[in-house]
Structures are given as structure tokens and as C-alpha cells.
Design a protein around this motif. Structure first.
Motif, short mmCIF file in Angstrom:
data_model
loop_
_atom_site.label_atom_id
_atom_site.label_comp_id
_atom_site.label_asym_id
_atom_site.label_seq_id
_atom_site.Cartn_x
_atom_site.Cartn_y
_atom_site.Cartn_z
N PHE B 46 -20.72 38.53 -30.15
CA PHE B 46 -22.05 37.62 -29.19
C PHE B 46 -22.79 37.26 -30.32
O PHE B 46 -24.19 37.31 -29.38
CB PHE B 46 -22.69 38.93 -27.88
N ALA B 47 -22.84 37.72 -31.53
CA ALA B 47 -23.27 37.16 -32.49
C ALA B 47 -23.41 35.94 -33.31
O ALA B 47 -22.73 35.14 -33.11
CB ALA B 47 -23.33 38.67 -33.92
N THR B 48 -25.06 35.54 -33.05
CA THR B 48 -24.82 33.96 -33.64
C THR B 48 -24.16 34.03 -35.19
O THR B 48 -23.40 33.52 -35.47
CB THR B 48 -26.30 33.42 -33.40
N TYR B 59 -28.19 36.12 -30.55
CA TYR B 59 -27.24 36.64 -28.73
C TYR B 59 -26.74 35.45 -29.08
O TYR B 59 -27.71 34.33 -27.99
CB TYR B 59 -27.05 37.50 -28.43
N THR B 60 -25.55 35.14 -28.31
CA THR B 60 -25.03 33.85 -27.39
C THR B 60 -23.08 34.38 -27.04
O THR B 60 -22.69 34.91 -27.62
CB THR B 60 -25.18 32.61 -28.52
N MET B 61 -23.08 33.46 -26.22
CA MET B 61 -21.53 33.12 -26.05
C MET B 61 -20.30 32.59 -26.58
O MET B 61 -19.73 32.43 -25.22
CB MET B 61 -21.57 33.14 -24.25
N ARG B 245 -11.08 31.58 -39.64
CA ARG B 245 -11.88 31.64 -37.94
C ARG B 245 -12.70 32.45 -38.68
O ARG B 245 -12.83 33.33 -39.26
CB ARG B 245 -11.12 31.71 -37.43
N ALA B 246 -14.51 32.70 -37.63
CA ALA B 246 -14.84 33.24 -37.88
C ALA B 246 -14.95 34.57 -37.32
O ALA B 246 -14.17 34.63 -36.26
CB ALA B 246 -16.47 32.64 -36.90
N THR B 247 -15.65 35.78 -37.83
CA THR B 247 -14.85 36.76 -37.74
C THR B 247 -15.09 37.17 -36.19
O THR B 247 -14.62 37.22 -35.25
CB THR B 247 -16.23 37.66 -37.77
N GLN B 248 -16.51 36.72 -35.35
CA GLN B 248 -17.15 36.49 -34.15
C GLN B 248 -15.71 36.27 -33.22
O GLN B 248 -16.02 36.71 -31.79
CB GLN B 248 -18.43 35.65 -34.05
N SER B 249 -15.49 35.09 -33.72
CA SER B 249 -14.64 34.50 -33.00
C SER B 249 -13.15 35.13 -32.78
O SER B 249 -12.46 35.44 -31.42
CB SER B 249 -13.90 32.74 -33.32
N ILE B 250 -12.64 36.28 -33.92
CA ILE B 250 -12.30 37.44 -33.34
C ILE B 250 -12.26 38.35 -32.64
O ILE B 250 -11.80 38.43 -32.25
CB ILE B 250 -11.29 37.31 -34.78
#
Ligand SMILES: Nc1ncnc2c1ncn2[C@@H]1O[C@H](COP(=O)(O)OP(=O)(O)OP(=O)(O)O)[C@@H](O)[C@H]1O
Ligand SMILES: [Mg+2]
Lengths: 355, 286, 289
Positions: B46-48, B59-61, B245-250
Motif C-alpha cells: 500500500f506504500a507510495t 498510502y495508495t491502492m 518491477r516496483a517492489t510494491q507491485s510484487i
């Protein structure tokens, strides 16, 4: 390491209680047990017998009261320091140890030397007559043999007190009688204080010097077998002692120490237990106290069913006003027969109803 | 009767108290770290931006949307559901009758059959997965959904057998006998008498197989091709290629996987003891 | 053969119900093993032993056995050493026991891949653990816990300890607590109750737990790649097998490595279970009549 307690005079339970959450499993049991005395704890399932025993052994902590061994208070001690011998309901033999090691376990825990253990285990094996099975595992023994190993394991440490939790309940009828005499014999040989839990009144009567009757954790009566048998303190004890007929009655009056009661149209003289006086009551009569044939204090009815019990017959009969009663007689009675019984007034126990 | 464990009366002594505290502290330490491992994935998803701080900057979705597109999560989920459901259905269809026979009959070779069903649960998947994958590729099943399903059945069927056998053993055989006395044929006995009695056990076994199959990585990894990947395998590839890819995406994908698994786990735990997820070694240990 | 004779041999129609399951295991488990064994002796080039000769001639290949043992054995021993006291402590059916078992099922269920991703975050140089250690001034610079030996070892603890714990717990709770009570009345304190009653009765179960834990740790795969140094100290045997199959497309060599992996596991299991024969192996309840 348990202390040597064998020289004690008396084990005293001083109002011991145990509750589980809100429920009271044992309520203020007080009892002084002399050395060499055989006490039976008797009562229906769930009345707190095992709880009482576990409290004495130290397997359960008290929630009230105290336990004294002469002048020493012991209820704070863990079981391994009390050193009471205990025989568990399912024996709790160590399945991975031979009979010999099972019996010697308590001695080994006390740091007794090898030779000494060997000697004492051999003596115990001789006492329970299992010398030739010494090297078997418990799983290879019959129920009765396992039970004897459990006894040997508990007594070989020469405990001041031996506790037994329904040790005969898993055995068949014949073995039970045999083991009962065995327990009696061993008790007499060793002269240890013994607390014996059972729900079988016959067992309690035949073994004990004194019987404690429990119900819902509350002590109902403490006394010698003859005393409990002849004069149960209340209806519950009476029912437990084989007073199978409990009949609602009215107390009409008291004459010469005897209560006069009416059961429907039947009038009987009985012995008042508790406070005599007017009002509702329950009459308790054992089937074997009825005598077939006319006499004073008569009860009449029609036989409904008749069970042959080997030595005598158990007759279930119905009085004119519909009370169903049980009586025993050696005379052959047929269902449908009209039967007349009488019963000695001192064998009719009258308990006031209600609390 | 004696619900209290070992001897309880009296003081425990300092040694006992310290020991108990130590053991509890260790367990707490372990659980806190596991919670940290899981929470760091959830928070990150959920992190920007999350660099060099305790908590993310905001935080973001949106990573869920991007993960969905980047990893074709829609397709992967579809394949996963398809494979898992078929594996569950087939393993029950094959496993329950076998468990029934093992529970009810004594026959020559029963021990061998039991051992046969135990082996795939005892041998780790990577050990037999490579020869299995080789065989499936030879049969031109490698890389297909059929191949993945077949591979997953290898541990699933024995698992159902192992869970169901003791369950069936405790159903009174006299019920079936009674039904037969009234003239019911074998398959009708099965349908009208046994099935309703076994339903709770089948449900539990099915849920357990479901959870295990979703999480079973090695076999699917070795056998699957690009269009027959399940969620775990897709997750593995994305972690393996981290940096692309971005860690957040994973992590968004990881959370998706986590939710899919844990929902079923929670459901399963309503019907079974947690230890059952491991195995029923207790019975086999004789 | 007549149906009656079959039935007398114990083979009635009900037994046929096992056929689909048995066939499945035979075809998809036993056959591939046999096929793999056969294939391992049919190398791309060279005689029948060529694969094995190559394996034991190449440090990059035979070295994987020692590396795998060096990860699997400490992980297994650590997991067991943690699991035994905790399972023993929680042997009573309390709410705490239920809560702990439920919590421990979670990492098992999530599996190695997810745990690896989480540990990359959590143990990484920017992760919470290092942050805490630095803030507490326990370390000056972040500790390296990922992409090396320790990352793999820790991941094997995170998924392996719960497994060992749950298994051990099921063995511990199978022992009748009345036995310990009996020992207590005979003079055994807590320590000796454990030593003389629980431990010997648990030994066979612990042996099995050890075997299953070890076999799982020995076949560590995704975490060795994701959390370890798959080219260096955590190049475990499963990686070698995988590379042979899916990078060199040498199925024959891959099969040989898989067979050796299985053999190494088998040797340990047989050794441990052989030891188990020394212990008592009957029911662990108070013997009943
Ligand atoms: N550990 C426990 N937790 C809660 N309640 C308990 C526990 N142990 C016993 N009880 C309750 O205390 C009461 C007395 O139990 P106890 O085991 O002493 O009965 P008992 O007289 O030995 O019965 P039985 O003849 O069936 O062995 C019962 O109502 C029982 O439910
Ligand atoms: Mg009891």
C-alpha cells in the motif's frame, strides 16, 4: 525428595475444598485418618471422589482448607515431596518400562542403591505373586496383573499413605472379588493408612474401617460400615446403601420413639431419622428387609414382575394405591400373585422431605 | 478426568518459572518476527514510496491495479482456480473410495497399498518432481494445464486417503450393514447412507487439499508453462525478477496470493484441527 | 478364479475402490522414479556411469551435497530444539495452545515463496529488523541477512519450526498426563518426569519429526534461490538438478542428481529410523486392562 513420613500418627484433612472455575467439586471435607486405617470414599460419579484423592496426593492444589501430617502442614508440597503412594484408576503403568523397572521407579527416584532396589522389588514381586513376569512390559500383562503391579509400585516405596482411585473398576466381576481380598490382605500386612475411592457400596462396605459418603462434593456421612448400613444419615446415603424403596409418606405422629406414617391407605411404624414431627416425609426400606407373610406393619400388593437372583427372588409389586415397591424373598412368588409382607419398624427409615 | 497436566500442586520453584518464561518469550519472539515478515509485505503493497523510514511516506491502492495488469493476474487467477478446483474434485473422487476400502477391509497387500499412499507425502516434491516433469514432458503434457493437474494429484490423492481413512473408521460399519440388510445395493449404500455421514470429513479433506494445492510451489513450477502457471509460481517469477518491477507491485501480488490462501485456511480451521494440515503421522507411527 | 475364491482371499469388490488411487501413484510417482533411475544410466554421452562420474568429478556438482547438508542439518536441529520444549510447555489443551497452533499454521500455509518475499523486505538492509537493531544501537550498519547462507537458514526456520512444532505437539499430547502424575507421586520432580517419562515415550515421534523436517530442509529450493546466494554458498543440490533439467536440458543428468538427492535423504532417514528401533514404540497411554 520425599521425607520419611512413615512414623506419623494421623493424616488430617481440615475442611479441604477444590473449585473448578465457579463449580465446587469438593466442599470442605474434614477427616482425620489414623495410621493403619482403611477409609473408603464412596459416592456417585462426579461427586468429587477423584478430586479429593488428587488433592490429598498433591496432584491438584487446594482452593481452601489445609492438610496436616501430625503437626506438619503439607498442602503446599508438590506430590513428589509428599511421597504418598497412589494407584490410578487406569493404573498409569509406564508402558516403556518393564514390570521390574516400574516397581523400582519410586525407589530409584529416592536414590536407593541398586542392590537395595533389587532386593525390595523382588520382595514386592513375591507379595503380588508376579515374580515370573518381572521382565515383561505392562502391555503384555492381563488387567489383573497390571493392577497388582500398580499396587506393588505404590507400596514398595513404603509410603505413609496409600491412595487408590477405583482400582477395581476395569476388572471383570470374578477378578474384582479376588483383587478385593488381595487389597485387604496387603493392607493388613503393611498397616498403612489407605484412602480408597469407589462408587461401589459393596466394595466400600467389605473393605473399609470407615466410609465417607460424598454427593456433589459435600460430605453426607462419615462412619463405620455397619453404622452407614443401619442408619444412613439422609435419604441420599440411604439410596446409596441399597434402600431401594423411597416412598413419599406423611408423618402422622410420634409414639414411643417411633414415627407413625401413612402411605396412602397404608399405615406403618418407622424409625425417624433427623427431626421427627408432622408433615411430608420419605420412607426408605431395603428390599431384603421385607418379610413375606402376615405380621405387624404389613404391606400388601400384587406381584408384577419376579426376577430370580440365584439365592432369592426380587419381587416388584404394586400396592392398592399404586405404589411400586421392591422386596426380596426366598419363597417362590409368581407374577400376579397377591402378596403380603411385613417389615420391622426399625427397618423403615423416615426422612423429613425438603431441605 | 484429570485435565490438569502434570503434577500441579505446590510452588514451581524459580527454575520452573524462569524456564516457562523463557520458552514463552522465545515463542513470542518467533511469532512477532513472522508477523513482521507478513506485515512488511502488506504495508509495502500500500506504500507510495518507502525508502529509509519505518513506515512509508504515504498510502495508495494503485499497486493492486498495476500488479493486476503487469502480471496478468486475471488470467493467472483464472488458471489457478481452474486447476485447484479440478485437483480437489479429482482427489476426492479417487481418494475417498480408496480410503473407504482401506478403512473397512483387510486384504492381502494392504500394508503395501498404505505405504504406497504414504510415500508421496514423505518424499519432498522437488525430489520426485524432476523425474515426474521429465515423464510429463515426454508425454507432451509438460507446460499444459493437464500436466499441472496430474502433477498436483500426486500428493493430493494420498493426502485425502490419509485424512479420510481414520474418519471412515470411526463411522459405525453396522449402519452400512443395516442398509444392506434392507436390500440396498453397494452404490446406493454409498450414495444414501455413507455420503451424508462422510460429508463433514470430505468437506474438511477438500478444504485442506485446496489450501495445500494453492500453496504447492515445486510441482507446478517444474511442470507449468507460461499459460498454466498458478499464483505461487507467478509470484516466484516476479520475486525472482525483482528489480524489473516496483517492489510494491510484487507485494500487491503477494498480498493477493496471501488473501486467496488465508481465506480458505480460515474456513478450513473451522472444521479441522490445525495439526491436521501437517499430516496424520500419529497413526502411521505404529 | 471364481469370485468366491477371490473373496476368501480377502479380495472382494470393495477392494477395487483402491485401484484408481493405486494406479495414479504407480503411474505418476513410482513410474517416474523408475524411469528417472533408468534415465540416469543413459547419459547423453559416455557409459552408463558417466552422469555419476561427472557428478562426483565436478566440485560444482558434488559440492552441493555438502552445502545442502550444511544448511539442512543445522536448520533441522534448531527447529527440533525449539519445537520440543515449546510443544512440551504447551502440552495442555488451553486457549493459548489453540492460539499458538493456529498462528503457526499461517507460515506453513503461505509457503516458502511468500515467506521469502516477506523476508526480503523484513530482513533487508532497509527492513524493520535492521532498523530496530540500529535504533537500539546494537549494530552500527545493517546486518546482512539476505542473499547469503543466513537468509536461507532463517527461512527454513520460519517454515520448518512450525511444522516441527505441530508434529511434536501431536506426539506430546498423545502421551497420557496421568503417567507424569504417577511419576510425581513416586517422587519424580518436573525435570525427572520429563526425562524418565516424556522423553523416552517421545523418542520415536521425535525421530519421525526429525526425518520429515530434515527431508524438507534438504530439498530446500525457492528460498535458496530467492533468499540465498544460488551461485555460491547456497547452491543446494535441488538447484543443480533444476539447472541440469531446465537450463542444460540434460534430463538424464538431472535425473541422476535427483536420484542422488533422494539417496542422501534416504540414508539419513534409514539411519535415524534405525536408531528408533532401540526405543519403546507401543501406545503411550496408561496401559489398560
Ligand atoms: N479439571 C477439571 N476442570 C473442571 N471441572 C472438573 C475437573 N476435574 C473434575 N471436575 C468436575 O468436578 C466434579 C468432580 O469430579 P471428580 O473427577 O472428582 O468425580 P468422581 O467422583 O471421581 O467421579 P467418577 O466416579 O466418575 O470418577 C465433576 O463435576 C467434574 O466435572
Ligand atoms: Mg473419579
Amino acid at each position: 525428595m520425599p521425607r520419611d513420613n512413615s512414623g506419623f500418627r494421623e493424616l488430617r484433612l481440615d475442611a479441604i475444598s477444590r473449585r473448578f472455575g465457579g463449580a465446587v467439586a469438593l466442599d470442605r471435607l474434614s477427616l482425620a485418618i489414623a495410621r493403619g486405617e482403611f477409609i473408603a470414599l464412596l459416592g456417585p460419579s462426579g461427586c468429587g471422589k477423584s478430586t479429593a484423592l488428587n488433592c490429598i496426593a498433591g496432584l491438584l492444589a487446594l482452593t481452601g482448607g489445609a492438610i496436616w501430617l501430625d503437626e506438619r502442614r503439607i498442602d503446599g508440597l508438590p506430590p513428589e515431596e509428599r511421597g504418598f503412594g497412589m494407584i490410578f484408576q487406569n493404573y498409569a503403568l509406564f508402558p516403556h518400562m518393564s514390570v521390574r523397572r516400574n516397581i523400582g521407579f519410586g525407589l530409584a527416584m529416592r536414590g536407593v542403591g541398586r542392590e537395595e532396589i533389587r532386593r525390595r522389588v523382588d520382595a514386592a514381586l513375591a507379595l503380588i505373586r508376579l515374580a515370573e513376569h518381572a521382565d515383561k512390559l505392562p502391555g503384555q500383562l492381563s488387567g489383573g496383573q497390571q493392577q497388582r503391579v500398580a499396587i506393588a509400585r505404590a507400596i514398595v516405596i513404603e509410603p505413609p499413605v496409600i491412595l487408590m482411585d477405583e482400582p477395581l473398576s476395569n476388572l471383570d466381576a470374578k477378578l474384582r472379588i479376588e483383587m478385593r481380598s488381595e487389597i485387604k490382605r496387603i493392607h493388613q500386612e503393611l498397616g498403612r493408612a489407605t484412602v480408597y475411592v469407589t462408587h461401589d457400596q459393596e466394595e466400600a462396605l467389605s473393605l473399609a474401617d470407615r466410609i465417607v459418603v460424598l454427593k456433589d462434593g459435600v460430605t453426607q456421612q462419615i462412619g463405620a460400615p455397619e453404622e452407614l448400613y443401619a442408619r444412613p444419615a439422609n435419604l441420599d446415603v440411604a439410596l446409596f446403601m441399597g434402600y431401594r424403596n423411597a416412598i413419599a409418606a406423611r408423618i402422622e405422629g410420634v409414639e414411643g420413639g417411633q414415627a407413625v406414617i401413612s402411605i396412602g391407605q397404608i399405615r406403618l411404624r418407622g424409625t425417624a431419622a433427623g427431626h421427627p414431627g408432622g408433615g411430608d416425609a420419605t420412607a426408605a426400606i431395603r428390599p431384603e428387609d421385607f418379610v413375606l407373610g402376615p405380621g405387624p406393619n404389613a404391606v400388601r400388593g400384587r406381584a408384577e414382575t419376579v426376577e430370580y437372583c440365584g439365592r432369592d427372588y426380587l419381587v416388584e409389586f404394586l400396592t392398592q394405591d399404586g405404589h411400586r415397591l421392591y422386596a426380596r424373598t426366598e419363597t417362590r412368588v409368581r407374577p400376579g400373585d397377591f402378596v403380603e409382607w411385613h417389615v420391622p419398624p426399625d427397618r423403615v427409615l423416615v426422612y423429613p422431605s425438603g431441605k | 478426568m484429570n485435565a490438569e497436566g502434570s503434577a500441579t500442586s505446590g510452588r514451581r520453584g524459580w527454575g520452573g518459572i524462569v524456564w516457562a518464561a523463557l520458552v514463552r518469550a522465545l515463542m513470542t519472539f518467533f511469532l512477532i518476527n513472522v508477523a513482521g515478515v507478513i506485515a512488511s509485505v502488506v504495508v509495502s503493497s500500500f506504500a507510495t514510496r518507502w525508502l529509509g523510514t519505518w513506515l512509508p511516506a504515504g498510502y495508495t491502492m494503485r499497486w493492486y491495479g498495476s500488479a493486476w495488469d503487469e502480471f496478468q493476474l486475471g488470467d493467472v487467477l483464472e488458471v489457478t482456480v481452474e486447476i485447484v478446483l479440478i485437483v480437489v474434485a479429482l482427489s476426492i473422487l479417487i481418494g475417498v473410495p480408496a480410503a473407504y476400502a482401506l478403512a473397512r477391509k483387510d486384504f492381502p497387500g494392504k500394508r503395501a497399498v498404505t505405504l504406497l499412499f504414504l510415500l508421496p507425502l514423505l518424499v519432498p516434491p522437488i525430489t520426485y518432481g524432476i523425474p515426474l516433469a521429465t515423464v510429463l514432458y515426454r508425454l507432451r503434457l509438460g507446460g499444459t494445464e493437464t500436466g499441472v493437474i496430474l502433477a498436483n494429484l500426486v500428493p493430493a490423492v494420498p493426502f485425502v486417503v490419509l485424512v479420510m481413512t481414520p474418519f471412515i473408521e470411526q463411522v459405525d460399519p453396522r449402519l452400512e450393514a443395516a442398509a444392506r440388510v434392507f436390500g440396498a445395493r453397494l452404490h446406493r449404500v454409498f450414495l444414501h447412507v455413507l455420503l451424508p455421514l462422510l460429508a463433514p470429513g470430505i468437506l474438511a479433506a477438500g478444504l485442506l487439499v485446496l489450501v495445500r494445492t494453492i500453496a504447492l510451489f515445486e510441482l507446478t513450477f517444474l511442470v507449468a508453462g507460461p499459460d498454466s502457471q498458478t499464483l505461487v509460481v507467478a509470484l516466484y517469477y516476479s520475486v525472482f525478477a525483482a528489480g524489473v518491477r516496483a517492489t510494491q507491485s510484487i507485494d500487491a501480488m503477494a498480498v493477493t496470493y496471501m488473501v486467496t490462501t488465508l481465506v480458505w485456511l480460515l474456513l478450513a480451521l473451522r472444521f479441522v484441527d490445525p495439526t491436521q494440515l501437517v499430516t496424520r503421522v500419529k497413526r502411521e507411527a505404529r | 478364479m471364481a469370485a468366491r475364491e477371490l473373496r476368501e482371499a480377502g479380495l472382494d469388490r470393495t477392494v477395487l475402490l483402491t485401484v484408481p488411487g493405486v494406479l495414479l501413484v504407480l503411474l505418476l510417482f513410482i513410474y517416474p522414479f523408475a524411469y528417472g533411475l533408468f534415465l540416469s544410466f543413459a547419459p547423453k554421452t559416455g557409459g552408463i556411469w558417466a552422469n555419476y562420474a561427472r557428478f562426483f568429478g565436478d566440485e560444482r556438482l558434488y559440492g552441493t551435497i555438502a552445502k545442502t547438508f550444511w544448511i539442512a542439518l543445522p536448520a533441522t536441529l534448531l527447529n527440533l530444539a525449539l519445537a520440543l520444549p515449546m510443544a512440551y510447555q504447551l502440552r495442555r489443551a488451553t486457549r493459548l495452545q489453540r492460539a499458538v497452533t493456529t498462528a503457526l499454521v499461517v507460515p506453513i500455509t503461505l509457503g516458502t515463496v511468500l515467506v521469502a518475499e516477506g523476508m526480503l523486505n523484513y530482513l533487508g538492509p532497509q527492513g524493520w529488523l535492521n532498523r530496530l537493531l540500529i535504533d537500539l544501537h546494537l549494530v552500527a550498519a545493517p546486518v546482512r541477512l539476505i542473499h547469503n547462507y543466513w537468509g536461507v537458514l532463517l527461512s527454513l526456520v520460519v517454515t520448518g519450526f512450525p511444522f516441527a512444532f505441530l508434529l511434536t505437539l501431536s506426539y506430546v499430547t498423545g502421551i497420557d498426563p496421568v503417567l507424569a502424575q504417577a511419576a510425581a507421586t513416586l517422587g519424580a520432580g518436573r525435570g525427572r518426569q520429563f526425562l524418565h517419562i516424556y522423553l523416552p515415550l517421545l523418542a520415536p515421534g521425535l525421530a519421525i519429526t526429525f526425518c520429515l523436517s530434515f527431508v524438507q530442509a534438504f530439498s530446500v529450493f525457492p528460498s535458496a534461490i530467492l533468499l540465498g546466494a544460488p551461485a555460491g554458498p547456497t547452491r543446494v543440490i535441488s538447484i543443480a538438478a533444476y539447472q541440469a533439467a531446465f537450463e542444460d536440458y540434460d534430463y538424464s543428468m538431472a535425473s541422476a542428481i535427483a536420484m542422488l538427492m533422494g539417496l542422501a535423504q534416504l540414508i539419513v532417514v534409514v539411519a535415524v529410523l534405525g536408531l528408533r528401533g532401540v526405543f519403546y514404540r507401543g501406545p503411550a497411554a496408561g496401559a489398560k486392562g
